[in-house]
Design an enzyme around this catalytic site. Structure first.
Site, short mmCIF file in Angstrom:
data_model
loop_
_atom_site.label_atom_id
_atom_site.label_comp_id
_atom_site.label_asym_id
_atom_site.label_seq_id
_atom_site.Cartn_x
_atom_site.Cartn_y
_atom_site.Cartn_z
N ASP A 60 0.86 -1.18 0.00
CA ASP A 60 0.00 0.00 0.00
C ASP A 60 0.89 1.23 0.00
O ASP A 60 1.90 1.26 0.69
CB ASP A 60 -0.88 -0.01 1.25
CG ASP A 60 -2.08 -0.91 1.05
OD1 ASP A 60 -2.58 -0.97 -0.09
OD2 ASP A 60 -2.48 -1.58 2.02
N ARG A 79 -13.66 26.22 1.44
CA ARG A 79 -12.51 25.39 1.08
C ARG A 79 -11.20 26.16 1.21
O ARG A 79 -10.30 26.06 0.40
CB ARG A 79 -12.67 24.82 -0.34
CG ARG A 79 -13.80 23.79 -0.39
CD ARG A 79 -13.73 22.97 -1.63
NE ARG A 79 -14.01 23.76 -2.81
CZ ARG A 79 -13.35 23.65 -3.95
NH1 ARG A 79 -12.42 22.75 -4.08
NH2 ARG A 79 -13.67 24.42 -4.98
#
Lengths: 689, 569
Positions: free
Chosen positions: A317, A389
């Site tokens: 991973d 954001r």
């Protein structure tokens, strides 16, 4: 987090709960056990040592007969004693190897719960009755509060607690366990340090993780691994071949006028059969498991350790294994006409109140460039929100913001056409390289762009190059888009990558690799990793991971360190190399023994054969005795090597073979010539033969 | 020793490899069912055989079925040969009027020819009718050689299979190898030999009037055709008792070279054919080199010992620099050394000089080359098959040292393969040393010996070594046509042939069922010089070392006794 460039066995600072050392008591117990193992019923699994046992018994009888008949028995007694010593030394090797596991098992047993568990009888009122841990049934719910030891394995159904898992992992920093998700499993023997949890019991008494661990480290259900079985077959076959070669000498000798002494024939037989590897074989296997335990990995079978040496594809991973997992700021690109230090300072001011890893990495970047900013008094933090954001700081009428590029543009009401081309170019470049651009504004003006990037751990590239030389392909698995994935893959030097991967993709990739004839290793912690872990040839589950994952894998990493799989592969290889080295050494030894015993045996009837006594050994008896003594002592001498293992070097199979073949093949050819000669000098000086 | 001698040995041994290579490619095409230039002529013939036997050549057999077919075919061959030899006296084509053979001699001879050993407890020119020579013995010369080839073909398929089952069709492999390889090649070699003066006739012989006025009956046979398959099929059974030292079998140095080369050619061809069919050309090179190095070392040892003046002659003060004892004057020491090594390395068993007359260490070398399991290059197919077993053992012992469980040519070597490999090589010491040890103390057996002492022991050892190795050469000196020797040597030949074949086929079955693994940088390389060294070491230590005590009592003791004798004078 353990850094990825830590090499196996090299100065791991943390010593796991399982790493019991070789100390006085362990050795004393091993010495005692090696006598208990003289019971022939315990030797039937090891044909080579069993054969030695029989010949030792026969030579004892022959020595006894000589004494009764008032014949010279000194030689027979010495041969018999050294043959028994050979069996004892082989037993000792196994006992010492087991000893470490037994000591570790004792310390694990201490973690078993002796206090009573709190069995919940009424969920609403929280009433509980004290119940012994072994009476708890699967599905029952117990309450564990601060200070309690978790009585058995279970899953948290309510609550959250910090748990000290030192008894299992050796790591004393508590970890958070909570209901739902991948962190809901608790293990019997661990201690809740704060808060409380309600746990549904998932394991029967006697089959908890702790129980299985004790059984594993103790070697109670140790089974021979496939390669070990195959090797045992070879050793048994060689024993049979040498039995024929030796027994037929009775007839062939008689024809030649040699009355072969059965005692000498027995000695020849024992020195020819591969007692060295026969005596050390099980110790090597046990020590291999032990080395895994030392790096805090628990294998559910020796088969998995062997498979680890064979692995040729690693599925890793990305996050946490190859990269640090958090995006970090690596540079601030100023807008045209803005001084770089002004742009950097603005980025820092915008991040002062940002406690996310990204925010802290920007402060860190400033510090690395010698710029430290203080929060002005009366500053107001502007937190990140999904609608704006962006986040930042307001102080003294000034404002600093950082956030997604398009969000900052919009809040500044910038016309995309008026944005300086340098800024657009920088944003594009960052996105293409797999990074994340953040725009920075100061007092309503765009001052620059922060480059946030997934940072590859130091040393990873070199490690992967090592792996490639070992013949291992590395495949990076990531949820990132292909552009980001490709950028990181090339930076980390992995051989291949799988982008936008779902757990199903991972499983499919694994099956494809296996269909191509490759053995695959992976690590995982989530419940959705379970199918792939079960499919993998070596599946390493994280101890902190989901219960399903821990059950699907064939190894559990108690440190929950995803880079551990690399060390596991090395441990597997080391075990196989050690086994091969000792086998080669043992077989190569035979040449010298022939040259010691054959002339000694026949020189009486055929004096011309004295020419074969190339070692110029003192007398026929000293020659035979020296060979027998060498054969026994070499086992003791090699116990440390069997336990410690031959060092593995990532230098490619050809070079590795050439190195080990020289060391153990040629070494095995030469060593006994020297050893037997030296022993002969000693025993002839002492007048023993 | 001189450079001409070395050159002759090098030429003889390496010419066989050089010719074996293209022949191997052809043989592999035959095994694989690919097109060959002989197809237009032989395809129809092949089809007739399939139709007659009711065989579907495309039907791949499991290892069980393959092995059963092989055993059944060989059992039938044994029964027919035995019957014909017993009944020879009443059967036609017996111009010499020879009677039927005894039970034990028929048993021994039938096994001998079925197992490709061609041990001859009899003297051909005074025992065998033309029918026996031409029909049963010659047929076995072909099909026993082809039987060996089928084993290699099946084993090669096992290595290419990926979780497969079938090993091919035994009947197709047998028929194709015989039709496409053995028959055409024998025709070519026979014609060449006829051209070079080897007789080929059905007449019983000619009568010559000697100068003393006596009549000498000189027997004749169809020698050239027998000779061709005797060498090519690695059979070794000569028409005449003196074998290739007889001027009718081997009239000139040129026929000597041709026959010496042809006795190794198909052994090497089997190596190359295996490599091509198993898709492991690089790895097969390592096996060829290992075998060649050992074979050349054997020839060199024999040459070195045979060009020294024997110690006894030296002690007697004989003024000579050559040692011609037991050698044909037409050929000399180098040709004898090359032949002795080639014939014992190859399980052929023909001789052009008497091995009993070799110097002790030279005699020891001929036995040792056979002890190694007939892999240098051994019989057709059977040589490469046992060589692969040796490679499997080498990989198993040392392969772990690269940190992976052992694999060879992409197949994992596990307990089953190891067990079967041991079984395949176990027959050699059991049969060789076991029977020799019994014979060494059995008065009934000892009557047949010509010598006592170490040389007598060598006679015993050589006989069982030769029989077990399916070599068939004789040491001379032993009068083997007696019930004990015929019976036990017959059993030895069967033990040396069929258990290894069945074990190898079982290995093939096990390997075929396994996944074919892809090699990586971590895989043990099995093609380089390092592997050659490893393999040679394993062959010598695992294959040869157990015979050291027996050889020490026989030829090695004889050697040192001779030296001691000289030193004493």
């Amino acid at each position: 987090m353990t850094s990825i460039d830590t090499h196996a066995g090299e100065g791991r600072p943390k010593s796991g709960a399982l790493a019991a050392g070789l100390n006085g008591p362990v050795l004393a117990r091993a010495a005692k056990d090696s006598f208990i193992k003289l019971d022939p019923r315990k030797l039937t699994g090891n044909p080579v040592i069993f054969a030695t046992w029989i010949v030792a018994l026969l030579s004892t009888i022959s020595a006894g007969a000589a004494i009764v008949n008032h014949q010279a028995a000194g030689f027979a007694i010495q041969v018999a004693l050294w043959l028994w010593a050979t069996v004892l030394f082989a037993n000792l090797a196994e006992s010492v190897a087991e000893g470490r596991g037994k000591a570790a098992a004792d310390s694990l047993r201490a973690a078993r719960v002796t206090t009573k568990a709190k069995l919940l009888v009424d969920d609403k009122t929280g009433t509980w009755i004290p119940t012994p841990a072994h009476k708890l049934g699967v599905g029952e719910v117990i309450l564990v509060e601060a200070g309690d030891v978790v009585p058995t394995d279970g899953e948290i159904i309510e609550g959250m607690a910090s748990v000290n898992e030192a008894a299992i992992t050796g790591e004393s920093a508590p970890v958070i366990r909570e209901s739902g998700g991948d962190r809901s499993a608790v293990t019997g023997g661990t201690t809740v340090v704060s808060d409380w949890i309600k746990v549904r019991v998932t394991a029967e008494a006697g089959s908890t993780f702790l129980d299985r661990m004790i059984a594993m480290v103790e070697g109670a259900d140790r089974r021979k691994t496939p390669n070990e079985i195959a090797l045992a077959v070879l050793l048994a076959g060689l024993t049979l071949i040498f039995l024929i070669a030796v027994v037929t000498l009775l007839g062939l000798g008689k024809f030649s006028g040699v009355n072969v002494d059965p005692l000498v024939l027995g000695a020849l037989f024992i020195t020819l059969i591969p007692t060295t590897i026969g005596g050390l074989l099980s110790a090597v296997g046990i020590a291999g498991m032990d080395r895994l335990l030392k790096v805090n990995v628990l294998a559910t079978s020796g088969r998995a350790v062997e498979a680890a040496g064979d692995v040729d594809t690693l599925l890793l991973d990305k996050t946490g294994t190859i990269t640090f997992g958090n995006r970090m700021a690596t540079e601030v690109i100023p807008a045209p006409g803005v001084r770089p230090d002004i742009a950097l300072k603005a980025a820092l001011m915008a991040s002062l109140a940002d406690e996310t890893p990204e925010g802290r990495s920007i402060i860190e970047l400033g510090r690395n460039q010698g710029l430290v900013v203080e929060s002005p008094s009366g500053a107001t933090a502007i937190p990140f929100s999904a609608s704006t954001r962006q986040s930042g700081l307001d102080a003294g009428g000034r404002s600093w913001r950082k956030g997604a590029v398009d969000a900052v543009y919009r809040s500044l009401s910038l016309d995309p056409k008026t944005i300086p081309v340098e800024i657009t170019a920088a944003v594009d470049r960052i996105a293409r390289s797999g990074g994340t651009p953040l725009a920075v504004s100061e007092d309503g003006a765009l001052v620059g762009v922060i480059h946030l990037k997934d940072v590859v751990k130091p040393g990873v590239k070199a490690r992967f190059a090592d792996l490639r030389r070992m013949g291992l392909r590395t495949v990076m698995i990531t949820g990132d888009n292909p552009v980001t994935a490709a950028a990181i893959a090339s930076e980390a030097g992995v051989d291949d990558f799988l982008a936008e991967a779902t757990p199903e993709d991972k499983l499919r990739l694994m099956r494809d690799e296996q269909a191509k004839g490759r053995l695959v290793a992976m690590c995982g912690d989530g419940a959705n990793d379970a199918p792939a872990l079960a499919q993998a040839d070596v599946g390493v589950a994280m101890q902190t991971g989901a219960q399903a994952a821990r059950e699907a894998g064939n190894m559990v990493d108690l440190d929950s360190d995803p880079t551990k799989v690399i060390e596991i592969v090395e441990v597997g290889k080391q075990m196989l190399i050690t086994r091969g080295a000792l086998t080669t050494f043992s077989i190569a030894n035979d040449v010298a023994k022939y040259f010691a015993i054959i002339p000694a045996m026949f020189v009486g009837a055929l004096p011309a054969l004295a020419a074969l006594n190339v070692m110029k050994l003192h007398s026929p008896q000293s020659a035979i005795l020296s060979a027998v003594i060498f054969n026994a002592l070499i086992i003791v001498a090699l116990i440390p090597l069997a336990l410690k293992g031959v060092k593995y070097r990532a230098i490619g199979a050809g070079k590795l073979l050439s190195r080990n073949l020289t060391l153990y093949g040629l070494g095995g050819l030469v060593a006994p010539f020297v050893g037997i000669k030296l022993i002969d000098l000693v025993i002839s000086a002492l007048g023993l033969a | 020793m001189n450079w001409q001698g070395w050159a002759e040995i090098a030429l003889t041994l390496s010419l066989a490899v050089a010719i074996g290579w293209p022949l191997g490619v052809f043989m592999s095409r035959v095994w694989n069912g690919e097109r060959t230039f002989l197809d237009p002529i032989l395809r129809p013939v092949e089809a007739v055989f399939y139709a007659a036997c009711g065989v579907d050549p495309k039907k791949s057999q499991s290892w069980h079925a393959y092995a059963l077919a092989l055993l059944a075919f060989n059992l039938a061959g044994f029964a027919i040969t035995y019957a014909v030899l017993r009944l020879q006296g009443v059967l036609p084509l017996n111009p010499q009027g020879f009677p039927g053979l005894s039970e034990h001699l028929s048993f021994n001879t039938a096994i001998s020819f079925v197992t490709n050993t061609n041990w001859q407890s009899y003297s051909g020119e005074t025992t065998m009718s033309t029918l026996s020579q031409m029909i049963v013995l010659t047929v076995q010369n072909f099909v026993s050689a082809a039987t060996g080839a089928t084993v290699a073909a099946a084993l090669a398929r096992a290595f290419t299979a990926n979780r497969g089952e079938g090993l091919g069709n035994f009947w197709a492999d047998l028929i194709r190898t015989t039709l496409y390889v053995l028959v055409p090649l024998s025709v070519v070699v026979a014609i060449v030999l006829v051209a070079l003066g080897v007789p080929q006739t059905l007449s019983a012989g000619v009568v010559a009037h000697t100068m003393e006025g006596a009549d000498q009956k000189i027997p004749l046979y169809a020698v050239a055709s027998q000779e061709a398959i005797k060498m090519l099929g690695i059979n070794g059974g000569g028409v005449f008792n003196a074998n290739s030292a007889h001027p009718f079998e081997n009239p000139t140095p040129l026929t000597n070279l041709i026959t010496a080369v042809s006795l190794n050619v198909l052994g090497w061809a089997s190596f190359f054919a295996f490599g091509r069919s198993a898709l492991v050309k690089k790895d097969i090179r390592a096996l060829v080199i290992s075998a060649f190095v050992l074979l050349f070392a054997g020839a060199a040892t024999i040459y070195a010992t045979e060009t020294r003046v024997p110690p006894a002659q030296m002690a007697a003060g004989a003024e000579t620099t050559v040692n011609m004892e037991g050698k044909e004057v037409r050929f000399g020491a180098p040709a004898t050394a090359a032949w002795a090594a080639a014939t014992t390395g190859a399980s052929n068993g023909s001789v052009n000089g008497m091995h009993s007359s070799l110097m002790p260490l030279g005699g020891a070398m001929t036995m040792f080359l056979m002890h190694l399991g007939e892999i240098l290059p051994g019989g057709i197919g059977s040589g490469i098959a046992v060589m692969v077993v040796m490679a499997i053992l080498a990989v198993f012992v040392a392969g772990l040292m690269v940190g992976r469980t052992p694999e060879y040519l992409g197949k994992k070597i596990e307990a089953r393969e190891v067990k079967l490999s041991i079984l395949a090589v176990l027959a050699i010491p059991v049969s060789t040393l076991g029977f020799a040890a019994i014979a060494a103390v059995l008065p009934e057996a000892l009557k047949a010996l010509m010598h006592t002492g170490p040389h007598g022991l060598s006679e015993i050892l050589y006989a069982y070594t030769s029989a077990t190795a399916n070599n068939g050469s004789a040491f001379a000196g032993l009068s083997a046509n007696a019930p004990w020797w015929d019976a036990t040597l017959g059993v030895s030949m069967a033990l040396g042939r069929f258990p290894p074949i069945v074990a190898v086929l079982a290995i093939a079955g096990a390997l075929a069922a396994k996944p074919k693994l892809a090699p990586s940088a971590g895989t043990l390389p099995t093609h380089g010089g390092l592997f050659v060294g490893l393999l040679i070491g394993v062959i010598l230590i695992l294959g040869g070392l157990q015979f050291f005590p027996a050889l020490a009592l026989g030829p090695i003791a004889e050697h040192f006794q001779a030296l001691a004798f000289v030193a004493g004078h």
